[in-house]
Design an enzyme around this catalytic site. Structure first.
Site, PDB file in Angstrom:
ATOM      1  N   LYS A   1     -59.762  63.138  -6.871  1.00 54.38           N
ATOM      2  CA  LYS A   1     -58.352  63.462  -7.097  1.00 54.38           C
ATOM      3  C   LYS A   1     -57.863  64.375  -5.976  1.00 54.38           C
ATOM      4  CE  LYS A   1     -55.508  65.193 -11.003  1.00 54.38           C
ATOM      5  NZ  LYS A   1     -55.570  65.761 -12.356  1.00 54.38           N
TER       6      LYS A   1
ATOM      7  N   SER B   1     -52.690  63.292 -15.740  1.00 55.32           N
ATOM      8  CA  SER B   1     -52.239  63.422 -14.374  1.00 55.32           C
ATOM      9  C   SER B   1     -53.160  62.787 -13.342  1.00 55.32           C
ATOM     10  CB  SER B   1     -52.092  64.909 -14.030  1.00 55.32           C
ATOM     11  OG  SER B   1     -53.352  65.552 -13.986  1.00 55.32           O
TER      12      SER B   1
ATOM     13  N   SER C   1     -55.722  65.230 -18.810  1.00 59.33           N
ATOM     14  CA  SER C   1     -55.409  64.532 -17.560  1.00 59.33           C
ATOM     15  C   SER C   1     -56.469  63.565 -17.072  1.00 59.33           C
ATOM     16  CB  SER C   1     -55.117  65.546 -16.450  1.00 59.33           C
ATOM     17  OG  SER C   1     -53.836  66.095 -16.638  1.00 59.33           O
TER      18      SER C   1
END
Lengths: 449, 442
Positions: free
Chosen positions: A78, A153, A177
């Site tokens: 990420k 997310s 997330s």
């Protein structure tokens, strides 16, 4: 051995590594293969492909005789996980060109065990979002269906693994997330016990509740990745070394609980067989506690982005005050600003009671769960409250979006481990007591088939 | 006819109670910073100057993802500081974030202690018998330094000092005069240096002091509006700025004006305070517990261990020195600096003429070594020395002097003159003796 009908992306991580270690597949070839797929990413899952570095590493690794636990494994991280010499922007204009001068602990551990990091993935800006629509660089499509959002997310990491750009991916999970996009992308997603994986080098959002999370295709892969990433880190004062009781870990006859206060959808019924009912009367307060404390911490954590030291800045400011205002107005997105303002409101002199209530709610929840876990080994609940949202659906109502975190935030605020399994469209979430991460994996395996 | 009297020369009329509280920051002399492993001493360039930004890392530069890890020595030295002032040590202590924007504060929050400081209460007794109570001593990190480059009209930041451990000593508003404030600070400096936890040199910024001054009509219970004084880099500046502030506030109150709550800066060149910023629009620091760290537990056994290891403080030495037959004045000077106390004690091991050793140390302009003192002790003036010195002194007397002053002052005056003429080479004992003989002859 290359098999014409079998594609590399169909490997599980564990099988791939075994093949790579035994030279049945060439890490140079497989790396090239996955890089090619990454470059053809149709989901907007990736913000950058580290082609040159990944290839160079694959070449180097191919000559190694002693091979690490993740040998040759293609991984996507990420965009808020720092990788030395590479941009980490947290999908924000604020850090669009920020090149990290150091490695996060999780990246260092991946590299130490010979994984290959292929690229950085799209996400909600600073990990604030539920659908992936808050990225400064566009929304991510679902890895399994172009008409759906990936979920946030960690939108890009989930979509990248689901669409076969890598064989495992890292995300961060502050309020769900990792688990929410995992559920929506039909993946296994995991948020570990707070403190069991180092946060050093993760761009902070809400320090006291977030953890690095893992996306895999099955629980065996997850367990392997967790064994590499977890452990006490001298650079993270909140990291803890949990001693795992192997006897308890095996748990031949686990006692599973279902929560009285939740109405489980019909499709969950088969999994609720043989479960015992437990009560968590304050469960509904999780969300309020979460959004109070997470926004407060975010407000403080994001103040360092001021245009002075690194990251984006403006040239025309007339004073230091102007510099701060102009930089933060220009480069933060709407949701980030909303949470900074909310957090500062909660921490201000006039409203400090709100912050204190938030922490009190969390303290109570921790106590409740501690008690509950004296009677059960694990708890089942849905991961997402709804199936994946359509790509063009209106996603502007913040409260509606915050409510989507309903089932996931509890594990964050209480610090307990939580895994989601792709056995239902909204995911089957399993919680265990703090420090019982491996026990959780063993229980999860029973539900996997 | 009466001459006009300059108002400023009159002693201030005692119409107001002076209320003073101090916030003293002292740098702890740990090897590494409080939340990272960077050295507290920056690298030095060819010319011996510290290199800006030479002792920094992701943590003290506040890079994204960096996390603080507490240096236990900083906690330990803060506890020691607390023990020096008889503080109560909290069993559990917590670091909090103090949020504000400033370019020298890279995280935009300072890690400090608001709700559960390491030390509470404690006190300092002054020579006039009054007791100044402490509110607390807490641990925190220092900020960087801004360097203004006037030539290129730019401001540069040096982050070397970021994360250097500090203690903040906060007093209750118990101090009543500039002299008391100065004495309190000297005592703080003395205790910190004797305990070996800080070098506490104000001139080097190792010890800094903010002063809160307010006045209220005698007898009134409610405190007056408070003015905070900053930019005080020496004991003298602290003393002068308080004196000035008392005068300024007295004049305003006498004229029936209100005191503005504000922060004022000491201008040493002009010897006045000037307004820095208005406190009405006070900062809201949004303190909350630092979520990157757990509370720190300080077990009683650990505190006990530190208590046992506490070295002798200046007060202990003062008692010892009085017992050796020294005057309170001598003991005061000999215990101001740890180095001087140690020098005195070391020399006393070799020679038992305590009073003479004390005099040599006190009268010496330059720092002496132990051997130099012994040399001076053993110095027997020859007749030539005496003759040369008598000659010099005679010439000085011949230049004339005001003989209406007390003899002590005259001796000091001539001592100064002789030292000037001999560039400090003259033996003080012998000089004094000759001067005395000259003065008493007349």
């Amino acid at each position: 051995m290359k098999n014409l009908e079998f594609k590399f992306e169909d490997f599980t991580a564990s099988d791939f590594i075994n093949n790579a270690i035994e030279n049945k597949v060439s890490v140079v070839e497989t790396t090239k293969y996955f890089l090619e797929r990454c470059k053809n990413d149709k989901k907007n899952a990736l913000l950058e492909v580290f082609e040159k570095d990944a290839l160079k590493r694959a070449e180097e690794l191919s000559h190694k005789t002693i091979r690490g636990k993740l040998f040759g494994l293609p991984v996507i991280i990420k965009d808020n996980i720092l990788y030395k010499g590479h941009i980490s922007s947290a999908a924000s204009k604020m850090l669009e060109d920020f090149i990290s001068p150091y490695n996060s602990t999780v990246v260092q551990k991946l590299l130490d065990e010979d994984a290959i990091i292929l690229g950085r993935s799209n996400m909600d800006e600073f990990a604030m979002g539920t659908t992936g629509s808050n990225s400064a660089f566009g929304i991510t499509k679902n890895g399994t269906d172009d008409n759906l959002v990936s979920g946030g997310s960690s939108s890009g990491s989930a979509s990248a693994l689901a669409s076969g750009l890598c064989l495992a991916a890292l995300g961060t999970d502050t309020g769900g997330s990792v688990r929410l996009p995992a559920a929506w992308n039909k993946l296994v997603g995991f948020k570990p016990t707070y403190g069991s994986i180092s946060r050093y080098g993760l761009i902070a959002f809400a320090s006291s509740i977030e953890q690095c999370g893992i996306f895999t295709k099955n629980v065996t892969d997850l367990s392997l990745l967790y064994s590499v990433l977890s452990g006490k880190d001298e650079n993270d004062a909140s990291s803890v070394c949990y001693v795992h009781d192997t006897h308890k870990m095996l748990c031949p006859t686990p006692k599973i609980g279902r929560i009285k206060e939740i109405t489980y959808p019909k499709e969950y019924q088969p999994f609720l067989k043989d479960t015992v009912e437990i009560s968590i009367p304050n469960l509904s307060l999780s969300l309020a506690g979460y959004y109070t404390v997470a926004t407060a911490e975010a407000a403080s954590n994001l103040d360092r982005f001021d245009g002075v030291k690194y990251g984006s800045t403006v040239k025309d400011a007339e004073s230091v005050g102007d510099l701060y205002t102009n930089v933060r107005t220009k480069y933060f997105g709407t949701e980030v600003k909303r949470r900074i303002i909310t957090g500062n409101y909660n921490l201000s002199n006039e409203n400090y009671d709100i912050y204190k209530m938030g922490t009190a709610v969390i303290r109570d929840l921790k106590k409740t769960f501690e008690k509950v876990f004296q009677n059960v080994d694990a708890i089942l609940l849905p991961t997402a409250s709804i199936p994946p949202v359509k790509l063009h659906e209106d996603m502007t109502d913040p409260l509606k979006l915050y409510n989507m975190d309903l089932y996931t935030v509890t594990a964050n605020v209480t610090g307990i481990p939580s895994v989601t399994l792709p056995v239902l469209p909204t995911g089957l979430q399993i919680l265990a007591a703090r420090g019982n991460d491996y026990l959780l994996f063993n229980i999860a395996r029973r539900f996997e088939k | 006819m009466m001459t006009a009297i300059n108002k400023a020369n009159l002693p201030p009329r005692q119409k107001y109670d002076v209320v003073i509280g101090l916030e003293v920051h002292a740098e702890l002399n740990t090897k590494s910073k409080i939340f990272c492993s960077c050295s507290t001493s920056p690298q030095i360039d060819k010319n011996g100057n510290p290199l800006p930004n030479s002792s920094v890392c992701p943590v003290c530069m506040a890079l994204p993802g960096a996390l603080p890890v507490l240096n236990k020595m900083a906690v330990e030295k803060t506890i020691t500081a607390g023990l020096c002032f008889g503080c109560q040590i909290n069993k559990v202590t917590v670091y909090d974030r103090k949020n504000y924007f400033y370019p020298d504060l890279p995280k935009a929050y300072q890690i400090s202690q608001m709700f559960h400081p390491i030390c509470l209460e404690g006190s300092v007794s002054l020579s006039n018998g009054r007791v100044i109570r402490l509110n607390r001593i807490h641990s925190e990190e220092d900020a960087g330094k801004l360097l203004h480059d006037d030539i290129n009209d730019q401001t540069l930041i040096d982050f070397n000092r970021c994360g250097v451990p500090l203690i903040e000593i906060v007093t209750e508003p118990d101090i009543k005069s500039a002299a008391e404030a100065a004495e309190f600070l000297r005592e703080v400096r003395s205790r910190l240096t004797f305990a070996g936890i800080s070098d506490a040199q104000m001139e080097l910024g190792q010890m800094r002091c903010d002063v809160n001054v307010s006045l209220k009509p005698i007898g009134q219970i409610k405190l007056g509006n408070r003015v905070e004084l900053k930019n005080l880099n020496s004991f003298k500046m602290v003393e002068r700025s308080i004196q000035y502030e008392i005068k300024r506030q007295t004049a305003l109150l006498d004229d029936g004006k209100k005191i503005t709550v504000e922060t004022r800066k000491w201008n040493d060149a002009k010897q006045i305070t000037t307004s820095m910023r208005n406190k009405e629009a006070a900062n809201d620091y949004r303190y909350f517990p630092d979520p990157d760290q757990y509370p720190v537990h300080l077990p009683a056994s650990y505190i006990q261990k530190l208590k046992k290891a506490l070295p002798k403080l200046s007060g202990d030495y003062k008692k010892d020195f009085i017992n050796l037959g020294l005057t309170p004045y001598d003991t005061e000077i000999l215990t101001r600096e740890k180095k001087i106390t140690e020098l005195f004690l070391e020399t006393c091991k070799m020679n038992k003429d305590y009073k003479k050793i004390a005099n040599i140390i006190i009268n010496s302009k330059d720092p002496l070594t132990k051997n130099q003192i012994i040399e001076k002790l053993n110095f027997k003036p020859t007749n030539t020395d005496r003759a040369r010195l008598t000659d010099i002194i005679q010439k000085i007397f011949a230049a004339g002097y005001e003989n209406n002053k007390p003899i002590d002052k005259l001796i000091n005056y001539f001592m100064g003159k002789v030292m000037q003429a001999t560039k400090g080479e003259a033996d003080p004992e012998l000089t004094k003796e000759i001067i005395k003989s000259f003065l008493t002859e007349k």
